[in-house]
Motif scaffolding. Structure first.
Motif, PDB file in Angstrom:
ATOM      1  N   LEU A  61       0.836  -1.199   0.000  1.00  0.00           N
ATOM      2  CA  LEU A  61       0.000   0.000   0.000  1.00  0.00           C
ATOM      3  C   LEU A  61       0.874   1.254   0.000  1.00  0.00           C
ATOM      4  O   LEU A  61       0.627   2.199  -0.743  1.00  0.00           O
ATOM      5  N   LEU A  62       1.902   1.215   0.836  1.00  0.00           N
ATOM      6  CA  LEU A  62       2.785   2.378   0.927  1.00  0.00           C
ATOM      7  C   LEU A  62       3.473   2.632  -0.417  1.00  0.00           C
ATOM      8  O   LEU A  62       3.555   3.779  -0.874  1.00  0.00           O
ATOM      9  N   SER A  63       3.923   1.567  -1.070  1.00  0.00           N
ATOM     10  CA  SER A  63       4.606   1.838  -2.332  1.00  0.00           C
ATOM     11  C   SER A  63       3.618   2.271  -3.416  1.00  0.00           C
ATOM     12  O   SER A  63       4.001   3.003  -4.330  1.00  0.00           O
TER      13      SER A  63
ATOM     14  N   ALA B  92      -9.081  13.406  -2.960  1.00  0.00           N
ATOM     15  CA  ALA B  92      -7.620  13.487  -2.917  1.00  0.00           C
ATOM     16  C   ALA B  92      -6.995  12.138  -3.255  1.00  0.00           C
ATOM     17  O   ALA B  92      -7.598  11.093  -3.030  1.00  0.00           O
ATOM     18  N   GLU B  93      -5.766  12.174  -3.780  1.00  0.00           N
ATOM     19  CA  GLU B  93      -5.095  10.948  -4.235  1.00  0.00           C
ATOM     20  C   GLU B  93      -4.998   9.890  -3.133  1.00  0.00           C
ATOM     21  O   GLU B  93      -5.230   8.710  -3.364  1.00  0.00           O
ATOM     22  N   ARG B  94      -4.646  10.335  -1.920  1.00  0.00           N
ATOM     23  CA  ARG B  94      -4.490   9.386  -0.819  1.00  0.00           C
ATOM     24  C   ARG B  94      -5.810   8.653  -0.559  1.00  0.00           C
ATOM     25  O   ARG B  94      -5.844   7.442  -0.364  1.00  0.00           O
TER      26      ARG B  94
ATOM     27  N   VAL C 166      -6.607   5.987  -3.073  1.00  0.00           N
ATOM     28  CA  VAL C 166      -5.923   4.713  -2.846  1.00  0.00           C
ATOM     29  C   VAL C 166      -6.556   3.963  -1.680  1.00  0.00           C
ATOM     30  O   VAL C 166      -6.940   2.804  -1.797  1.00  0.00           O
ATOM     31  N   THR C 167      -6.718   4.636  -0.528  1.00  0.00           N
ATOM     32  CA  THR C 167      -7.139   3.900   0.658  1.00  0.00           C
ATOM     33  C   THR C 167      -8.621   3.541   0.620  1.00  0.00           C
ATOM     34  O   THR C 167      -9.012   2.471   1.066  1.00  0.00           O
TER      35      THR C 167
ATOM     36  N   ALA D 215      -9.078   2.159  -4.126  1.00  0.00           N
ATOM     37  CA  ALA D 215      -8.216   1.230  -4.861  1.00  0.00           C
ATOM     38  C   ALA D 215      -7.772   0.034  -4.026  1.00  0.00           C
ATOM     39  O   ALA D 215      -7.553  -1.047  -4.553  1.00  0.00           O
ATOM     40  N   LEU D 216      -7.683   0.212  -2.705  1.00  0.00           N
ATOM     41  CA  LEU D 216      -7.223  -0.883  -1.855  1.00  0.00           C
ATOM     42  C   LEU D 216      -8.149  -2.091  -1.967  1.00  0.00           C
ATOM     43  O   LEU D 216      -7.724  -3.233  -1.866  1.00  0.00           O
ATOM     44  N   ARG D 217      -9.423  -1.783  -2.220  1.00  0.00           N
ATOM     45  CA  ARG D 217     -10.404  -2.839  -2.401  1.00  0.00           C
ATOM     46  C   ARG D 217     -10.000  -3.824  -3.491  1.00  0.00           C
ATOM     47  O   ARG D 217     -10.295  -5.006  -3.424  1.00  0.00           O
TER      48      ARG D 217
END
Lengths: 551, 329
Positions: free
Chosen positions: B133-135, B237-239, B242-243, B246-248
């Motif tokens: 996730l971090l990368s 926002a981009e973050r 992702v969280t 997209a993490l899904r």
């Protein structure tokens, strides 16, 4: 409201957008300027590759971080989306200008409830509680005509129909009270009756809220229905701009004229009744039926379909998605087994033959697919793909000569025998598909949506090609399409399908000019008219005769 | 749903049956006489023959296999020379070496293996998914490049090297922990956890590299999808993209691969168990193979197969719960 009343809401000057491609730079938009006043509407019309969607994306700064080079200035309500700081950009996106995307199936998060997605967006732009945001989501969903919105707000996107998803996307746009709605092909994936509902809704909402609209569409009819002004684009540049009525009725630019001429019309000239009076009876279907699945989950895709097809004749098969037209078409060439009824080919019953028994007939019954890109093997040359269908026997040189002849006949350069599918445009690939069908020397060709993936000018060329070839070779042609105007242009006779049944069948002139079935009438009334005044009349008529809800 | 479960369980039974046939067949191909081994160093032919009769090795392969199946479903009796020993269903036979019941042996060794596998699962879900996730969040930046190098190094380092390095650093050099020796959970939970810490870390970190890459690529793939564009165009926002969205996309593949990994680890993470002296199924299996102890080998293999198959079913159920579009039929 507007800081300065005289400044337009959208002001684009000399916008140029370039992308890096494998073979150099592509200039998608080339020094385009446009303005749009508050509460006004403008349609960007053009064929694929004209740069219209790129312009729409630039209004929201969606090219940032993608590697596209954007020059010129864009101001949306005084903010430049290309250079604004992130916080201002996020405020602009959704708050000032809301985008309604094409393809509602993939434009929503498949994992989250629709109401939750709308509420989340609302809360970005309005500092309200979760509960209030959820209430707002239900409110806007109700506003766009989702029945039982409070309950349906908890549904996931896949539980909605295509039309309902498009409504939900509109609701998302409304949720933040934007001053501008940017709609990119908002109805392209929808059936014509649903498209009419969405366009009517958009019209009504704009009337009520005074939101400006920038509509991106390839469909001149959709533009005529929804916009005050039209800007015709080609190759990233403006071709012509003006009030919609003037541009569509008295186009100044030659390209606009060509574009308009290519658009199939319901009121245009029907097919010249030059078709030979009565050719040999090729196909005769009686009470044809097809189910999918078994037991409780069985679905009847086609029921009690009866039709005939003679040599030299084109039968148009129209209907909305899910009406069973493709299933019927595939049964006619026996790619699918009918589960009931009879199918005769030149007097022989072929409906129940097995693969062995069908072998002698396979060659004579051919299919042309919708998507020429995916129905050609990308790793084989087009010549080889066509050669596969040339009847066996004869030397390699003779097969090659035959293929070259076929390519020439469908209007392709025979010297491109050894080229691969990706080297061709969509229209050219469809020509390859037609050459492949012809290679087998068929008597019957079923064309399943052969032109719906193509631009209108290309559409016109491909339909003309099909008509010419048919007259020359005396083929029996079944032309399946959802576009009623295209079908009218090519068909001698037309069958209208709905929910697996043929509801009306007859000569093209009769079906289009004096439809007997109420569904046919509704279908015809939903086709966008090219004349804005007529569109207004039709809209008023539809408002008086509302469709059943839930679509 | 019920039909789905029934179908999957029937399929599981078939897989296990096939697996047992395969192991039996393999066993009779490899050289070595179990009777000679069981009897010990100094055995005359008569004694060996006696042992052979006792172990039932006189019978044909096929009838041995049928008896084995009978033992699983109905239980069976064994003669020990002096009397009869009853082995209750599910009976996986008696060890040629120790005469111990294999079922009991497996039940005895299972907790150690389960401790290791479940703890490692927690580590790789936290470290692996977190790193991925971090990368994905920092894509294109120096953080991502460093993480990419680390995960590549992690994938390339065998688990016993990683474990040895940990042992040397933590136990020998820094002396933060004593050298681990397995303490059952039931005996002393605190000591259990302290002693398992290094094995969990070694196995978990080793697996993490794979999960980091999987998570990163799934998240990036989802970020390229159309619905992300929708939310970007609405000022998300981009973050958050992702969280929240997209993490899904990473959930289904992580569940699927985790289930398979966990299932096969229940059959024993051989290297890790050997390195840290954990008396688990992996070591049992290796010992069984070395001593040509057919019942132990077959028993452990079947249990391993059972866990892999069950983990597959569990993965499907979790996947359906995570993505409501998935309908199990």
């Amino acid at each position: 409201m507007t800081p300065t009343a005289d400044r337009p809401l959208v002001d684009v000057r000399d916008l140029t957008v370039e992308f890096d491609a494998a073979d150099g730079t592509v200039r998608a938009v080339d020094r385009l300027s446009l303005t749009l006043g508050a509460g006004r509407s403008l349609a960007l019309v053009g064929e694929s590759g004209s740069g219209k969607s790129t312009v729409a994306a630039a209004l929201l700064g969606l090219h940032r971080g993608t590697g596209a080079r954007v020059t010129g200035t864009v101001l949306v309500d005084g903010t430049d989306p290309a250079t604004a700081p992130p916080a201002a950009l996020r405020g602009l996106r959704g708050g000032t200008a809301a985008m309604v995307f094409q393809d509602p199936l993939s434009a929503l998060d498949p994992h989250l409830a629709i109401g939750e997605q709308i509420a989340g967006v609302h809360r970005l732009h309005h500092p309200v509680s979760r509960r209030a945001a959820r209430a707002r989501a239900v409110e806007v969903l109700g506003r766009v005509g989702i029945p039982d919105a409070a309950r349906r707000a908890r549904s996931r996107p896949h539980e909605f129909s295509g039309g309902m998803r498009q409504r939900a996307l509109l609701a998302m746009a409304l949720a933040c009270d934007p001053r501008l709605i940017v709609a990119d092909e908002p109805t392209t994936a929808l059936d014509v009756t649903v498209q009419a509902q969405i366009l009517d809704l958009l019209h009504e909402l704009r009337h009520e809220t005074g939101t400006a609209l920038l509509l991106v569409t390839h469909d001149v009819g959709v533009a005529a229905e929804s916009a005050d002004e039209v800007l015709v684009m080609r190759g990233g540049r403006e071709v012509e701009r003006g009030p919609v009525a003037r541009v569509l009725t008295a186009p100044a630019a030659p390209y606009t004229r060509r574009l308009l001429d290519a658009v199939p019309r319901l009121d245009g000239p029907a097919r010249t009744p030059a078709a030979p009076a009565k050719g040999e009876l090729l196909l005769e279907a009686t009470g044809l039926r097809r189910e999918f699945g078994r037991g409780r989950s069985a679905v009847t895709a086609v029921e009690d379909a009866s039709l005939t097809l003679r040599a030299g004749e084109t039968l148009g098969l129209v209907g909305e998605s899910g009406s069973g037209k493709t299933t019927l078409g595939r049964m006619l060439v026996r790619l699918l087994d009918p589960t009931g009824g009879e199918l005769r080919y030149r007097g022989t019953e072929i409906g129940r033959l097995d693969e062995r028994g069908l072998r002698p007939f396979r060659r004579e019954l051919q299919l042309v697919f919708q998507d020429p890109a995916s129905s050609l093997n990308p790793r084989r040359t087009i010549g080889a793909s066509v050669a596969d269908f040339v009847p066996p026997g004869g030397s390699e040189a003779r097969v090659r000569a035959r293929v070259r002849d076929l390519l020439d006949r469908v209007g392709l350069d025979p010297d491109r025998y050894d080229a691969y599918p990706h080297e061709f445009s969509g229209g050219q690939r469809q020509r390859v598909g037609i050459a492949r069908a012809l290679a087998a020397e068929p008597r019957v060709i079923v064309c399943d949506e052969p032109v719906s993936a193509l631009d209108v000018t290309t559409q016109a060329q491909v339909t003309a090609l099909l008509t010419d070839l048919q007259a020359e070779l005396g083929l029996g042609l079944v032309f399946i399409a959802h576009d009623l105007a295209v079908v009218r242009r090519v068909s001698d006779r037309v069958a209208v399908m709905r929910a697996g049944r043929i509801v009306e069948q007859g000569d093209a002139a009769q079906v289009y000019d004096a439809p007997r079935d109420p569904y046919t009438r509704r279908l015809l009334a939903a086709v966008p008219a090219l004349d804005p005044a007529l569109a207004e009349d039709r809209r008023a008529h539809r408002a008086r005769h509302p469709e059943p809800a839930g679509t | 749903m019920t039909t789905y479960l029934l179908r999957r369980l029937a399929g599981a039974a078939l897989v296990l049956l096939a697996l047992s046939v395969l192991v039996y067949a393999l066993f009779y191909v490899v050289p070595g006489d179990p009777a000679k081994l069981a009897c010990g160093e100094r055995c005359n032919p008569a004694q060996i023959a006696q042992v052979r009769t006792r172990l039932g090795l006189e019978e044909g392969v096929f009838s041995q296999y049928l008896h084995f199946l009978q033992g699983i479903f109905a239980g069976r009796d064994y003669s020990t020379g002096t009397g009869l020993v009853h082995c209750d269903a599910p009976c996986l036979g008696l060890s040629y070496q120790t005469d111990q019941q294999v079922t009991a042996l497996i039940l005895e060794r299972l907790p150690a293996t389960a401790s290791l596998a479940l703890g490692a699962l927690v580590v790789w879900l936290l470290v692996g998914v977190g790193t991925g996730l971090l990368s994905a969040l920092r894509r294109g930046g120096p953080t991502e490049r460093i993480l990419t190098v680390l995960t590549l190094a992690g994938t390339g380092t065998p688990v016993f090297i990683l474990g040895l390095l940990l042992l040397m650093a933590v136990c020998a050099q820094l002396q933060w922990l004593p050298f681990p020796s397995y303490v059952p959970l039931g005996e002393d939970p605190e000591q259990w956890a302290w002693n398992m810490l290094l094995p969990w870390t070694a196995l978990g970190l080793f697996e993490s590299a794979k999960y980091a890459r999987l998570t990163r690529s799934s998240v990036l793939e989802t970020l390229a999808e159309d619905h992300i564009r929708t939310f970007r165009a609405y000022g998300v926002a981009e973050r958050t993209l992702v969280t929240r969205h997209a993490l899904r996309g990473a959930v289904p593949p992580v569940i699927a691969i985790s289930a398979v990994d966990l299932g096969s680890m229940f059959g024993g993470a051989v290297l890790t168990e050997s390195l840290f002296g954990i008396p688990g199924l992996g070591r049992t299996l290796i010992e069984g193979v070395r001593r040509v102890d057919l019942p132990v080998v077959v028993g452990v293999t079947l249990v391993m197969g059972l866990f892999v198959v069950l983990a597959g079913v569990l993965a499907d159920l979790l996947h359906a719960a995570a993505d409501r579009r998935v309908v199990l039929k």
